[in-house]
Design a protein around this motif. Sequence first.
Motif, short mmCIF file in Angstrom:
data_model
loop_
_atom_site.label_atom_id
_atom_site.label_comp_id
_atom_site.label_asym_id
_atom_site.label_seq_id
_atom_site.Cartn_x
_atom_site.Cartn_y
_atom_site.Cartn_z
N VAL A 1 0.84 -1.20 0.00
CA VAL A 1 0.00 0.00 0.00
C VAL A 1 0.87 1.25 0.00
O VAL A 1 0.66 2.19 -0.79
CB VAL A 1 -0.95 0.01 1.21
N VAL A 2 1.87 1.27 0.87
CA VAL A 2 2.75 2.44 0.96
C VAL A 2 3.47 2.67 -0.37
O VAL A 2 3.56 3.81 -0.86
CB VAL A 2 3.76 2.25 2.10
N SER A 3 3.95 1.60 -0.99
CA SER A 3 4.66 1.73 -2.27
C SER A 3 3.75 2.27 -3.36
O SER A 3 4.15 3.13 -4.15
CB SER A 3 5.23 0.37 -2.69
N ARG A 4 2.51 1.78 -3.40
CA ARG A 4 1.58 2.23 -4.44
C ARG A 4 1.21 3.69 -4.25
O ARG A 4 1.09 4.44 -5.22
CB ARG A 4 0.34 1.34 -4.44
N VAL A 5 1.02 4.10 -3.01
CA VAL A 5 0.69 5.50 -2.76
C VAL A 5 1.87 6.39 -3.13
O VAL A 5 1.69 7.42 -3.80
CB VAL A 5 0.28 5.70 -1.28
N ALA A 6 3.07 6.02 -2.71
CA ALA A 6 4.25 6.83 -3.02
C ALA A 6 4.45 6.95 -4.53
O ALA A 6 4.76 8.04 -5.05
CB ALA A 6 5.49 6.22 -2.36
N GLU A 7 4.27 5.85 -5.24
CA GLU A 7 4.42 5.88 -6.69
C GLU A 7 3.37 6.77 -7.33
O GLU A 7 3.67 7.55 -8.25
CB GLU A 7 4.30 4.46 -7.24
N ALA A 8 2.14 6.69 -6.85
CA ALA A 8 1.07 7.51 -7.41
C ALA A 8 1.30 8.99 -7.13
O ALA A 8 1.07 9.84 -8.00
CB ALA A 8 -0.28 7.07 -6.84
N VAL A 9 1.75 9.32 -5.92
CA VAL A 9 2.04 10.72 -5.59
C VAL A 9 3.12 11.26 -6.52
O VAL A 9 3.02 12.39 -7.03
CB VAL A 9 2.47 10.85 -4.11
N ASP A 10 4.15 10.47 -6.76
CA ASP A 10 5.22 10.91 -7.65
C ASP A 10 4.71 11.19 -9.06
O ASP A 10 5.26 12.04 -9.77
CB ASP A 10 6.32 9.85 -7.71
N ARG A 11 3.65 10.49 -9.45
CA ARG A 11 3.08 10.69 -10.79
C ARG A 11 1.96 11.73 -10.81
O ARG A 11 1.35 11.96 -11.85
CB ARG A 11 2.53 9.35 -11.31
N GLY A 12 1.68 12.32 -9.64
CA GLY A 12 0.65 13.34 -9.58
C GLY A 12 -0.76 12.79 -9.55
O GLY A 12 -1.72 13.50 -9.84
N ARG A 13 -0.89 11.52 -9.16
CA ARG A 13 -2.20 10.87 -9.13
C ARG A 13 -2.66 10.69 -7.69
O ARG A 13 -1.91 10.22 -6.84
CB ARG A 13 -2.14 9.51 -9.81
N GLY A 14 -3.90 11.04 -7.42
CA GLY A 14 -4.47 10.86 -6.10
C GLY A 14 -5.36 9.64 -6.03
O GLY A 14 -5.49 8.88 -6.99
N GLY A 15 -5.99 9.45 -4.88
CA GLY A 15 -6.89 8.33 -4.68
C GLY A 15 -7.29 8.25 -3.22
O GLY A 15 -7.01 9.16 -2.44
N TRP A 16 -7.95 7.15 -2.87
CA TRP A 16 -8.26 7.01 -1.45
C TRP A 16 -8.26 5.55 -1.03
O TRP A 16 -8.41 4.65 -1.85
CB TRP A 16 -9.54 7.73 -1.07
N ILE A 17 -7.99 5.37 0.27
CA ILE A 17 -7.80 4.05 0.86
C ILE A 17 -8.89 3.80 1.88
O ILE A 17 -9.16 4.64 2.74
CB ILE A 17 -6.42 3.96 1.56
N SER A 18 -9.49 2.63 1.80
CA SER A 18 -10.49 2.19 2.78
C SER A 18 -9.93 0.99 3.53
O SER A 18 -9.34 0.10 2.93
CB SER A 18 -11.79 1.81 2.06
N THR A 19 -10.11 0.98 4.86
CA THR A 19 -9.58 -0.12 5.68
C THR A 19 -10.69 -0.72 6.54
O THR A 19 -10.70 -0.57 7.76
CB THR A 19 -8.43 0.38 6.58
N PRO A 20 -11.63 -1.44 5.94
CA PRO A 20 -12.76 -1.97 6.72
C PRO A 20 -12.34 -3.06 7.71
O PRO A 20 -11.54 -3.94 7.40
CB PRO A 20 -13.68 -2.57 5.64
N ASN A 21 -12.92 -2.98 8.91
CA ASN A 21 -12.80 -4.06 9.88
C ASN A 21 -14.14 -4.79 9.95
O ASN A 21 -15.04 -4.54 9.13
CB ASN A 21 -12.39 -3.50 11.25
N ILE A 22 -14.30 -5.69 10.90
CA ILE A 22 -15.52 -6.50 10.93
C ILE A 22 -16.75 -5.65 11.23
O ILE A 22 -17.85 -5.90 10.71
CB ILE A 22 -15.39 -7.66 11.96
N ASP A 23 -16.59 -4.60 12.04
CA ASP A 23 -17.73 -3.73 12.34
C ASP A 23 -18.18 -2.98 11.09
O ASP A 23 -19.38 -2.86 10.82
CB ASP A 23 -17.34 -2.74 13.45
#
Length: 255
Positions: free
Chosen positions: A23-45
């Motif tokens: 996840v960290v690598s993908r975000v860092a690579e995307a930031v370097d390319r000027g691309r944004g996005g968002w991360i969801s981290t669902p738990n059981i609740d």
Amino acid sequence: MLLTAARVPVGPLDFDPLTEDDVVSRVAEAVDRGRGGWISTPNIDILRRSARETSVRNLLGSADIVVADGAPVVWAARLTGRPLPGRVAGSSLLWSLCTAAASGGYGIYLLGGEPGVAERAARRLMTHAPGLQVTGTCAPAWGFETRPAEVEAIRARLIAADPKIVFVGLGCPKQERLIAALSESLPGAWWIGCGAALDFAAGQLRRAPRWMQRSGLEWVHRMAAEPGRLVRRYVVEDAPYALRLLVASARRRAT
């Protein structure tokens, strides 16, 4: 949406088979390319709520990266025969993404918590990751989401701060709804709904010992720390749902 290996269905949501480092690598690579996005981290609740509410399910499923922040979710995936590589907790991603941000020289923004929490978290994160640029913090007032002027004020502060990663710790689904409302204003930024991660980082709450995290018992620690708020949620609501999910996952593999 970022291209990745096929998502793994667990209950009402599909998860990306990624480790925290992935996840960290993908975000860092995307930031370097000027691309944004968002991360969801669902738990059981959150998974239980997604099963009950279509709007929450659709919102979480639209994230660019969806990873499992909960041992029962990982166990359920394993029972289906399509295992996830492991748990990726939002509380851990806060630290690892800040380390990457410090290394890459891009700023972060902390949004959420009670007054003073984000500032204390920022100080501890900057100590952990020397060179980290915290471009701003914000502790929205209770009920802000019902007052459009306050939402727009938050938008203006974010645009002025121009971070590349925005951590939103308001609880699900409030944080995801705010991300959906604001993310278009910072298309090159990454957003993550991180729940109580800011409270942990600030020292407001203590995370469970690592052995409890690894063994899937962090919920016991959380419940003991906040019994009035969490006993009913974890014991009465989440535990029965988790059991049903595990049984259904095993049956899915059998068929």
